[in-house]
Structures are given as structure tokens and as C-alpha cells.
Design a protein around this motif. Sequence first.
Motif, mmCIF file in Angstrom:
data_model
loop_
_atom_site.group_PDB
_atom_site.id
_atom_site.type_symbol
_atom_site.label_atom_id
_atom_site.label_comp_id
_atom_site.label_asym_id
_atom_site.label_seq_id
_atom_site.Cartn_x
_atom_site.Cartn_y
_atom_site.Cartn_z
ATOM 1 N N PHE A 148 94.388 -16.383 117.917
ATOM 2 C CA PHE A 148 94.449 -15.080 117.265
ATOM 3 C C PHE A 148 93.232 -14.237 117.657
ATOM 4 O O PHE A 148 93.353 -13.043 117.925
ATOM 5 N N TYR A 149 92.055 -14.861 117.682
ATOM 6 C CA TYR A 149 90.836 -14.121 118.015
ATOM 7 C C TYR A 149 90.903 -13.537 119.420
ATOM 8 O O TYR A 149 90.578 -12.367 119.640
ATOM 9 N N GLU A 150 91.332 -14.358 120.384
ATOM 10 C CA GLU A 150 91.384 -13.882 121.763
ATOM 11 C C GLU A 150 92.316 -12.689 121.906
ATOM 12 O O GLU A 150 92.004 -11.713 122.595
ATOM 13 N N ASN A 151 93.452 -12.743 121.240
ATOM 14 C CA ASN A 151 94.399 -11.634 121.330
ATOM 15 C C ASN A 151 93.885 -10.384 120.637
ATOM 16 O O ASN A 151 94.104 -9.263 121.114
ATOM 17 N N SER A 152 93.203 -10.544 119.515
ATOM 18 C CA SER A 152 92.665 -9.366 118.834
ATOM 19 C C SER A 152 91.592 -8.698 119.692
ATOM 20 O O SER A 152 91.521 -7.467 119.758
ATOM 21 N N LEU A 153 90.793 -9.491 120.372
ATOM 22 C CA LEU A 153 89.752 -8.921 121.231
ATOM 23 C C LEU A 153 90.357 -8.245 122.452
ATOM 24 O O LEU A 153 89.873 -7.192 122.892
ATOM 25 N N ILE A 154 91.415 -8.820 123.011
ATOM 26 C CA ILE A 154 92.106 -8.196 124.147
ATOM 27 C C ILE A 154 92.583 -6.799 123.759
ATOM 28 O O ILE A 154 92.390 -5.821 124.496
ATOM 29 N N LYS A 155 93.208 -6.692 122.585
ATOM 30 C CA LYS A 155 93.715 -5.396 122.136
ATOM 31 C C LYS A 155 92.586 -4.413 121.860
ATOM 32 O O LYS A 155 92.679 -3.228 122.211
ATOM 33 N N ALA A 156 91.517 -4.898 121.242
ATOM 34 C CA ALA A 156 90.388 -4.023 120.915
ATOM 35 C C ALA A 156 89.739 -3.460 122.179
ATOM 36 O O ALA A 156 89.460 -2.259 122.272
ATOM 37 N N LYS A 157 89.493 -4.324 123.142
ATOM 38 C CA LYS A 157 88.863 -3.872 124.385
ATOM 39 C C LYS A 157 89.758 -2.906 125.150
ATOM 40 O O LYS A 157 89.286 -1.916 125.720
ATOM 41 N N ALA A 158 91.056 -3.188 125.157
ATOM 42 C CA ALA A 158 91.986 -2.331 125.887
ATOM 43 C C ALA A 158 92.001 -0.918 125.318
ATOM 44 O O ALA A 158 92.008 0.071 126.063
ATOM 45 N N LEU A 159 91.988 -0.807 123.987
ATOM 46 C CA LEU A 159 91.994 0.531 123.388
ATOM 47 C C LEU A 159 90.645 1.205 123.526
ATOM 48 O O LEU A 159 90.567 2.427 123.735
ATOM 49 N N TRP A 160 89.579 0.435 123.438
ATOM 50 C CA TRP A 160 88.243 1.012 123.630
ATOM 51 C C TRP A 160 88.125 1.687 125.002
ATOM 52 O O TRP A 160 87.538 2.764 125.109
ATOM 53 N N GLU A 161 88.666 1.071 126.014
ATOM 54 C CA GLU A 161 88.588 1.626 127.368
ATOM 55 C C GLU A 161 89.272 2.985 127.459
ATOM 56 O O GLU A 161 88.966 3.784 128.349
ATOM 57 N N ILE A 162 90.175 3.268 126.522
ATOM 58 C CA ILE A 162 90.873 4.550 126.513
ATOM 59 C C ILE A 162 90.151 5.572 125.648
ATOM 60 O O ILE A 162 89.965 6.725 126.052
ATOM 61 N N VAL A 163 89.706 5.162 124.457
ATOM 62 C CA VAL A 163 89.183 6.132 123.482
ATOM 63 C C VAL A 163 87.657 6.164 123.398
ATOM 64 O O VAL A 163 87.079 7.138 122.920
ATOM 65 N N HIS A 164 86.988 5.090 123.794
ATOM 66 C CA HIS A 164 85.518 4.999 123.726
ATOM 67 C C HIS A 164 84.985 5.369 122.345
ATOM 68 O O HIS A 164 84.009 6.120 122.203
ATOM 69 N N SER A 165 85.639 4.860 121.342
ATOM 70 C CA SER A 165 85.255 5.035 119.941
ATOM 71 C C SER A 165 85.475 3.707 119.225
ATOM 72 O O SER A 165 86.132 2.812 119.762
ATOM 73 N N PRO A 166 84.925 3.559 118.009
ATOM 74 C CA PRO A 166 85.108 2.295 117.290
ATOM 75 C C PRO A 166 86.583 1.914 117.173
ATOM 76 O O PRO A 166 87.424 2.744 116.824
ATOM 77 N N VAL A 167 86.875 0.664 117.468
ATOM 78 C CA VAL A 167 88.252 0.168 117.435
ATOM 79 C C VAL A 167 88.336 -1.046 116.519
ATOM 80 O O VAL A 167 87.507 -1.955 116.583
ATOM 81 N N LEU A 168 89.347 -1.029 115.672
ATOM 82 C CA LEU A 168 89.651 -2.175 114.824
ATOM 83 C C LEU A 168 90.940 -2.793 115.353
ATOM 84 O O LEU A 168 91.923 -2.087 115.601
ATOM 85 N N ALA A 169 90.924 -4.093 115.573
ATOM 86 C CA ALA A 169 92.120 -4.781 116.053
ATOM 87 C C ALA A 169 92.306 -6.061 115.278
ATOM 88 O O ALA A 169 91.338 -6.699 114.875
ATOM 89 N N ASP A 170 93.558 -6.411 115.061
ATOM 90 C CA ASP A 170 93.797 -7.693 114.432
ATOM 91 C C ASP A 170 94.965 -8.380 115.133
ATOM 92 O O ASP A 170 95.811 -7.733 115.744
#
Length: 218
Positions: free
Chosen positions: A44-66
Amino acid sequence: MKIYLATGNENKKREVSQLFPEHTIVIPKDEGIAFDPEETGSTFYENSLIKAKALWEIVHSPVLADDSGICADALDGAPGIFSSRYAGPEFMRGRPDGKKISQSEQNSFLIQQITDSISAGKSQTRAAHYTCSMVLYMGGDRLFVVQETMEGQIISRAEDARGSGGFGYDPIFYLPELKKTAAELTAAQKNEISHRGKASRLLKKIADEILSAEEKNA
């Protein structure tokens, strides 16, 4: 402060918005952002981090992922990270064509698979738990992680599914101490005891402090 939530799930947005009332929760489609990263993690942790990093690369703002899912003891923790793609015993990790089956079908399959495991003497329990791994990603190596669970059991018959609240497997996830399924709880009740609610409260303490400091220094 605006926090991007790395999901396309409106139900998750609603729950997280209730848990982070001081912040504005935005999901990618709110701003027309195409977002569907491949979840290749084994936890679960690895997938949440994958999603968080992917969105960060687009928005460059704080991202919450679960990343969250349901784990049945009788099935050695399955469907786990594959909960949203689970399609019965033949397709524990999802169908080869990638198509998802309906939630009612998933519920029926899960109940029957646990029943079959018990009947075959492979297990004696219907115990299960939800897991939620939540990440607040701030870019680079700055991230904060919390993982929590909600314990319960899977009901024995699909026709006994109850409740119209919640989503996912909630109508078949029974909480013995409350004598209700997760889908019968009010939003406030669920947020108090759920895996996502507990993880959110812990991470919120961090977010409030960190994001407040970010705003002051902006």
C-alpha cells in the motif's frame, strides 16, 4: 491551503475534505488534469508514494495520496492492494483485459471465496481489515507517511449486505462491536474509526504544522 489529492475517486475526496476542513482538497479532474499512474508497487505504501510523486510532477504543490484496500485473513491478506481490481478467485489481481467488474460482483466473489476457504478447512475465520497508507508529499525527499487499519469481518451471505453509506466493500464489512456494517455508519462515525480516518488525523497533525509554516514563509 490547497492540497491536491491523488485520486479520481469523488468518494475519497468527500471523506478527505471532511477530515481536512481547514484545507481545500482538489483532485486532478477538478482542474482538468489527466491522471492515471500505473500502480506497480507491492505494498500500500509503495503505491501511495507512486501516486503522490506522479501528481507532484504535474502540480508542484503539496500532494496527499493514499492507497487502501481490504485484506481477508482467510485469503492470506487478499485482495489487499488489488482490492479495486479484484475479480474473484480466477482473477485475484484483476482481469487480463483491465476491465473492472461491478462492486456487487466483487462483494459476492469475496464472500464466496472466504466461505469456500472455510469449507475446505483452509481457514476458520471471516476476520478482515481495511488498510490505508497515506502520504503527504512535499517534493524531493520530503514526505510523511502514516498507515492505519480498521478491523472487522466479512459477512457470510451476499444478501445480508447492508447500508447505503460509504463505498467499496463497506456493505459487507461487519463491525461486531457496533453491530453494523461500515456502510451503515454515518460519515462522522466512519471517520472516527476507519483506516482512512485514523491515518488522516495523524497526518493532519503533521500537515497543519508543516503547511502553516510553508504559508508563513511563502
